[in-house]
Write an enzyme that holds these catalytic residues in place. Structure first.
Site, mmCIF file in Angstrom:
data_model
loop_
_atom_site.group_PDB
_atom_site.id
_atom_site.type_symbol
_atom_site.label_atom_id
_atom_site.label_comp_id
_atom_site.label_asym_id
_atom_site.label_seq_id
_atom_site.Cartn_x
_atom_site.Cartn_y
_atom_site.Cartn_z
ATOM 1 N N GLU A 34 54.725 39.715 42.818
ATOM 2 C CA GLU A 34 53.404 39.706 43.447
ATOM 3 C C GLU A 34 53.454 40.487 44.748
ATOM 4 O O GLU A 34 54.350 40.275 45.572
ATOM 5 C CB GLU A 34 52.960 38.266 43.715
ATOM 6 C CG GLU A 34 51.705 38.106 44.535
ATOM 7 C CD GLU A 34 50.506 38.852 43.989
ATOM 8 O OE1 GLU A 34 49.852 39.575 44.771
ATOM 9 O OE2 GLU A 34 50.236 38.732 42.775
ATOM 10 N N HIS A 52 34.388 29.047 30.641
ATOM 11 C CA HIS A 52 33.318 29.445 29.733
ATOM 12 C C HIS A 52 33.599 28.959 28.311
ATOM 13 O O HIS A 52 34.710 28.569 27.978
ATOM 14 C CB HIS A 52 33.160 30.966 29.731
ATOM 15 C CG HIS A 52 32.662 31.527 31.042
ATOM 16 N ND1 HIS A 52 31.354 31.429 31.437
ATOM 17 C CD2 HIS A 52 33.307 32.196 32.035
ATOM 18 C CE1 HIS A 52 31.205 32.023 32.620
ATOM 19 N NE2 HIS A 52 32.382 32.479 33.008
ATOM 20 N N LYS A 252 26.076 38.314 32.910
ATOM 21 C CA LYS A 252 25.563 36.965 32.677
ATOM 22 C C LYS A 252 24.572 36.553 33.752
ATOM 23 O O LYS A 252 23.938 35.512 33.638
ATOM 24 C CB LYS A 252 26.719 35.960 32.627
ATOM 25 C CG LYS A 252 27.680 36.144 31.461
ATOM 26 C CD LYS A 252 28.703 35.022 31.425
ATOM 27 C CE LYS A 252 29.757 35.238 30.357
ATOM 28 N NZ LYS A 252 30.710 36.308 30.730
ATOM 29 N N ARG A 312 36.478 42.372 40.261
ATOM 30 C CA ARG A 312 36.841 42.222 38.855
ATOM 31 C C ARG A 312 37.354 43.551 38.318
ATOM 32 O O ARG A 312 36.853 44.614 38.676
ATOM 33 C CB ARG A 312 35.633 41.770 38.035
ATOM 34 C CG ARG A 312 35.227 40.333 38.300
ATOM 35 C CD ARG A 312 33.814 40.054 37.823
ATOM 36 N NE ARG A 312 32.834 40.422 38.843
ATOM 37 C CZ ARG A 312 31.516 40.329 38.678
ATOM 38 N NH1 ARG A 312 31.028 39.909 37.537
ATOM 39 N NH2 ARG A 312 30.694 40.668 39.641
ATOM 40 N N CYS A 404 36.971 17.674 58.129
ATOM 41 C CA CYS A 404 35.978 18.082 57.121
ATOM 42 C C CYS A 404 36.460 17.731 55.715
ATOM 43 O O CYS A 404 35.703 17.222 54.891
ATOM 44 C CB CYS A 404 35.713 19.586 57.192
ATOM 45 S SG CYS A 404 34.966 20.168 58.719
#
Length: 490
Positions: A34, A52, A252, A312, A404
């Site tokens: 990475e 999805h 979408k 993307r 928080c």
């Protein structure tokens, strides 16, 4: 010369870590490479977090088959790795008769795929499914097994389980060039390091075409597509379902979706750009997604806490590229745009098949394979009695660092000593959520730095936000003042 590794996986997003975790059960030497200081630093940290259900994908495409299979695999993998997810269901919404016809067409396609789906045009039933929907929504397609997950939490869990099973994780290993020498690849980093491997799996996301070109494969080009999001405060809109508009051929559409931690978001848009690092939000883009979100619900604008963008990796194939390259023993897991998160576990399954059948590996399972991963104990999950016992054993459990998100010193200390130790503030943020609340780290970041400094034996100037050159502290103020004073006297 003996090779360092049987397999080197380039890219530690949800796809690369899924592949690593899948292959780690075999007697293979695996490197997971990475370029950034942590896993899940690219698309995997900036997406919708939706599982999805195979809807609105081209018939016969990899996106169709892998998203359907991937949806199923979450029920198997997430409980094993201690990853939270929730099957909320998703609604695709129509506001006019043309959109109703589009939904009815997808209804037929989904039934033919054996996907569980329901068409509803009764306004009372629609409101029962999602009370926050506007009255302008006249029909919906309900996909009940769609769900939500925190994408970086999944990626971190996959990476940790891989490391526990012997995968070697190389962070901040920026691939500069790759050489093919006889039956092996040598993968050279920009800082002079080298790894050799028999096989490379290219899961480099928006850089996957660049990695492919390093071995002479120019079969595809990545088209960066930016998606912008706006995140809203907890409990500001208690959504029950993931809400989609009626999709178009291109997208979408702008989603209004809940998160596992009680927030909700609006986005993304889809803006093709030239810069693979162009993950800045824009005024135009944010206005676009607000306009899209308001078509479905009334947005509580004053409850907005942050915005962000992700890139993307799209291609002109308009489908995933999961295949053996023309270059021997070089495998692509590339062009993984939406629904990539939903498909990542199935992509790993497909790569495993390629390794076995096309690369001719004899895969022998380990005797000591560790199939499970324990989720880190969290303050927010403890009862009062459990917490009292924890504090008695370790007073750090009583020192609240992030109010928080309710994160204690004990939890942050633990994160600095895991299989992938947290050495910058965003690593802690992705694992425990300090800095993700209303104040966005305004009150807790300095305290987190103090803990990292102590536990990792780092001076403040070495501690970064995301790794690399993202220092939080530049210099001690007294030193800076001294330099300024000296400069004025020169």
């Amino acid at each position: 010369m003996k090779m360092d590794y049987d397999i080197a996986i380039i890219g530690a997003g949800c796809v690369g870590t899924s592949i690593a975790q899948r292959l780690a059960k075999y007697n293979l030497k695996i490197a997971l490479i990475e370029k950034d200081a942590d896993v899940a630093m690219g698309t995997s940290k900036a997406n919708s977090g939706i599982i999805h259900q195979g809807y609105f994908t081209a018939k016969g495409s990899l996106k169709e088959s892998l998203s359907l299979r991937g949806n199923e695999l979450f029920d198997e993998i997430c409980p094993q790795l201690g990853v939270d997810y929730k099957r909320t269901g998703a609604l695709f919404c129509a506001t006019n008769q043309n959109e109703v016809k589009t939904l009815q067409g997808e209804l037929t396609k989904s039934i033919n795929r054996n996907v569980e789906v329901e068409f509803i045009d009764d306004p009372i039933k629609i409101k029962e499914l999602e009370p926050n929907l506007k009255n302008e929504v006249i029909a919906v397609l309900h996909f009940p097994t769609a769900g939500i997950i925190v994408p970086w939490e999944l990626t971190i869990a996959l990476a940790e389980n891989s490391v526990a099973n012997g995968v070697k994780l190389f962070l901040e290993y920026n691939v500069g060039f790759i050489k093919r020498e006889a039956d092996e690849f040598s993968i050279h980093s920009t800082d002079g390091r080298k790894i050799t491997a028999r096989t490379i799996i290219n899961a480099a996301g928006i850089y996957s075409d660049k990695i492919a070109k390093m071995v002479g494969d120019e079969s595809f080009n990545i088209i960066p597509r930016r998606g912008e999001y706006i995140m809203f405060d907890k409990n500001s809109l208690p959504l029950k379902k993931i809400l989609f508009p009626c999709p178009t051929v291109v997208s979408k559409g702008i989603v209004v979706g809940p998160t596992l931690h009680g927030n909700f978001y609006v986005g993304p848009n889809a803006d093709e750009i030239n810069d693979v690092e162009g993950n800045q939000t824009t005024t135009e883009g944010l206005n676009e997604i607000l306009t899209g979100g308001m078509k479905l619900v009334d947005l509580p604008f004053r409850k907005h806490i942050t915005n962000f963008a992700g890139i993307r990796a799209s291609t002109l194939r308009h489908d995933f590229i999961v295949e053996l390259s023309s270059v021997t023993n070089f495998i692509h897991a590339a062009g993984i745009d939406s629904p990539g998160l939903s498909s990542c576990l199935a992509i790993a399954e497909k790569v495993e098949t390629i390794i076995k059948n096309e690369c001719k590996y004899v895969l022998v399972e380990k005797d000591n394979y560790i199939a499970t991963r324990k989720k880190q104990v969290r303050y927010a999950d403890l009862s009062e009695a459990q917490l009292a016992k924890k504090i008695e054993e370790n007073p750090q459990w009583g020192n609240m660092i992030c109010r928080c998100e309710l994160v204690t010193e004990a939890e942050i200390v633990k994160s600095c000593h895991t299989l992938i130790p947290c050495t910058n503030t965003d690593m802690v943020k992705r694992r425990l959520r300090p800095g993700m609340g209303r104040c966005q780290g305004g009150f807790c970041q300095a305290k987190i730095m103090k803990i990292i400094s102590r536990e990792c034996e780092m001076i403040y100037e070495q501690i970064t936000k995301t790794g690399g050159d993202s220092q939080v502290v530049f210099k001690r103020s007294k030193n800076l003042n001294s330099e300024i004073y000296q400069g004025e006297n020169l």
